[in-house]
Scaffold this motif. Structure first.
Motif, PDB file in Angstrom:
ATOM      1  N   ILE A  24      57.267  31.056  37.565  1.00 49.06           N
ATOM      2  CA  ILE A  24      57.433  32.336  36.872  1.00 49.06           C
ATOM      3  C   ILE A  24      57.318  32.052  35.375  1.00 49.06           C
ATOM      4  CG2 ILE A  24      58.907  34.348  36.543  1.00 49.06           C
ATOM      5  CD1 ILE A  24      58.039  33.947  39.431  1.00 49.06           C
ATOM      6  N   ASP A  25      56.470  32.817  34.691  1.00 48.65           N
ATOM      7  CA  ASP A  25      56.287  32.541  33.260  1.00 48.65           C
ATOM      8  C   ASP A  25      57.453  33.094  32.452  1.00 48.65           C
ATOM      9  OD1 ASP A  25      55.922  35.272  33.043  1.00 48.65           O
ATOM     10  OD2 ASP A  25      53.751  35.158  32.812  1.00 48.65           O
ATOM     11  N   ASP A  26      57.411  32.890  31.138  1.00 47.04           N
ATOM     12  CA  ASP A  26      58.526  33.285  30.285  1.00 47.04           C
ATOM     13  C   ASP A  26      58.649  34.796  30.130  1.00 47.04           C
ATOM     14  OD1 ASP A  26      56.067  33.109  29.004  1.00 47.04           O
ATOM     15  OD2 ASP A  26      56.967  33.023  27.024  1.00 47.04           O
ATOM     16  N   VAL A  56      61.267  28.114  43.595  1.00 47.99           N
ATOM     17  CA  VAL A  56      60.864  28.952  42.464  1.00 47.99           C
ATOM     18  C   VAL A  56      61.469  28.389  41.175  1.00 47.99           C
ATOM     19  CG1 VAL A  56      60.874  31.268  41.481  1.00 47.99           C
ATOM     20  CG2 VAL A  56      60.765  30.969  43.965  1.00 47.99           C
ATOM     21  N   TYR A  57      60.610  28.188  40.186  1.00 46.35           N
ATOM     22  CA  TYR A  57      61.030  27.744  38.855  1.00 46.35           C
ATOM     23  C   TYR A  57      60.515  28.744  37.830  1.00 46.35           C
ATOM     24  CZ  TYR A  57      62.425  23.192  40.706  1.00 46.35           C
ATOM     25  OH  TYR A  57      63.051  22.182  41.405  1.00 46.35           O
ATOM     26  N   ARG A  58      61.195  28.794  36.678  1.00 48.02           N
ATOM     27  CA  ARG A  58      60.788  29.735  35.627  1.00 48.02           C
ATOM     28  C   ARG A  58      60.690  29.026  34.284  1.00 48.02           C
ATOM     29  NH1 ARG A  58      63.699  35.448  33.719  1.00 48.02           N
ATOM     30  NH2 ARG A  58      62.270  35.871  31.999  1.00 48.02           N
ATOM     31  N   ASN A  89      54.882  36.484  37.825  1.00 54.08           N
ATOM     32  CA  ASN A  89      54.645  35.429  38.807  1.00 54.08           C
ATOM     33  C   ASN A  89      53.303  34.770  38.518  1.00 54.08           C
ATOM     34  OD1 ASN A  89      54.493  33.749  40.987  1.00 54.08           O
ATOM     35  ND2 ASN A  89      54.838  35.336  42.536  1.00 54.08           N
ATOM     36  N   ALA A  90      53.348  33.476  38.188  1.00 48.26           N
ATOM     37  CA  ALA A  90      52.127  32.727  37.895  1.00 48.26           C
ATOM     38  C   ALA A  90      51.548  32.053  39.128  1.00 48.26           C
ATOM     39  CB  ALA A  90      52.402  31.678  36.808  1.00 48.26           C
ATOM     40  N   GLY A  91      52.163  32.243  40.297  1.00 48.67           N
ATOM     41  CA  GLY A  91      51.652  31.667  41.533  1.00 48.67           C
ATOM     42  C   GLY A  91      52.158  30.252  41.762  1.00 48.67           C
ATOM     43  N   THR A  92      51.632  29.632  42.808  1.00 50.38           N
ATOM     44  CA  THR A  92      52.018  28.265  43.145  1.00 50.38           C
ATOM     45  C   THR A  92      51.178  27.285  42.336  1.00 50.38           C
ATOM     46  OG1 THR A  92      50.465  28.282  45.005  1.00 50.38           O
ATOM     47  CG2 THR A  92      52.747  28.898  45.462  1.00 50.38           C
ATOM     48  N   MET A  93      51.828  26.216  41.899  1.00 49.20           N
ATOM     49  CA  MET A  93      51.153  25.216  41.075  1.00 49.20           C
ATOM     50  C   MET A  93      51.579  23.815  41.479  1.00 49.20           C
ATOM     51  SD  MET A  93      51.067  26.641  37.180  1.00 49.20           S
ATOM     52  CE  MET A  93      50.278  28.202  36.766  1.00 49.20           C
TER      53      MET A  93
END
Length: 282
Positions: A98-100, A135-137, A104-108
């Protein structure tokens, strides 16, 4: 001839003594053969005639030990939640990011996340480890500080919403007005703290009947409009004694009470006056 025989016997005795000592120390020091990454060590045996003694040795680190992953510490489920940056230690190969801005930026892949951290200067915070993938942000230092403040306020509010305390007050129906005002003030303070208050009245003059006790309960409640109500309606416990329980009103009850009082203040003949005025115009 005798000298040669004696020399031969001495040599045999010396050989047997040396062989016995070597076998004794070898049996006490040598461990059973184990698979190692180092070649076996050859140790020469003093006074040995038949060759060398093979002694397998164990390396400090084996292949099995190197393949084992370090065990993770179990988390305490009762520990208080917190908002912390994990730095660059990402234990998972694939994560959901998750971006700032909260998008949701998707899986990376872990390497891509580390590259983003280096380029953006943001910090990585764990949001949900039980999700698949976890999930990380991405958060800035200011965002982490604000989230900590929100979490602290939430935990503080939840700690206050514990079991409701119940206070108790007893007095007689013949109480003086000054003493009654003092007790009502104490009851109001307990109500403000969301406590439940059990009030017990004792009737000194039985000839007055229970009506005086019930009227006194209502008198106490009327001093706290838009604030208190009955949790337990007044009732006679035994002859000459009655009790009730007061509680703080909920937000919904307060709104309903205010709306009811507002409707009482409106003139009842507004509708009739409007009809008469409309008739006069025609």
């Amino acid at each position: 001839m005798a000298t040669l025989c004696l020399k031969k016997l001495l040599d045999q005795a010396r050989w047997k003594e040396a062989n016995y000592l070597i076998r004794y120390f070898a049996s006490s020091l040598v461990q059973p053969p184990k698979r190692t990454t180092l070649p076996p060590t050859w140790i020469s045996r003093e006074h040995a005639i038949k060759g060398l003694l093979l002694v397998p040795t164990q390396a400090f680190a084996t292949d099995e030990g190197a393949e084992e992953e370090p065990t993770r510490k179990k988390k305490n489920p009762n520990a208080k939640k917190t908002v912390e940056s994990i730095g660059r230690k990402i234990p998972y190969r694939i994560i959901q990011l998750i971006d700032d801005n909260g998008n949701n930026a998707g899986t990376m892949h872990r390497s891509d996340v580390l590259r983003i951290l280096d380029e953006s200067g943001l910090k990585l915070v764990l949001q949900n480890e039980k999700a698949d993938p976890p999930v990380y942000r991405l958060m800035s230092g200011q965002q982490i500080h604000e989230e900590r403040l929100k979490l602290r306020e939430k935990q503080k509010a939840s700690s206050k919403s514990g079991p409701v305390q119940q206070k108790e007050m007893k007095f007689s129906t013949m109480i003086a007005q000054h003493d009654l005002d003092t007790k009502i003030k104490q009851i109001q303070q307990w109500i403000d703290k969301k406590h439940h208050i059990r009030i017990t009245l004792r009737q000194r003059n039985v000839a007055d009947g229970p009506e005086k006790m019930m009227a006194l309960f209502d008198q106490i409640l009327d001093t706290m409009p838009e604030k208190a109500t009955y949790l337990s309606q007044p009732r006679i416990v035994k002859e000459g004694s009655s009790t009730c329980v007061l509680r703080h009103m909920s937000e919904k009850e307060i709104r309903e009470y205010k709306a009811k009082e507002k409707n009482k203040d409106l003139p009842k003949d507004n509708g009739k006056d409007a009809i008469d005025a409309d008739a006069l115009q025609h």
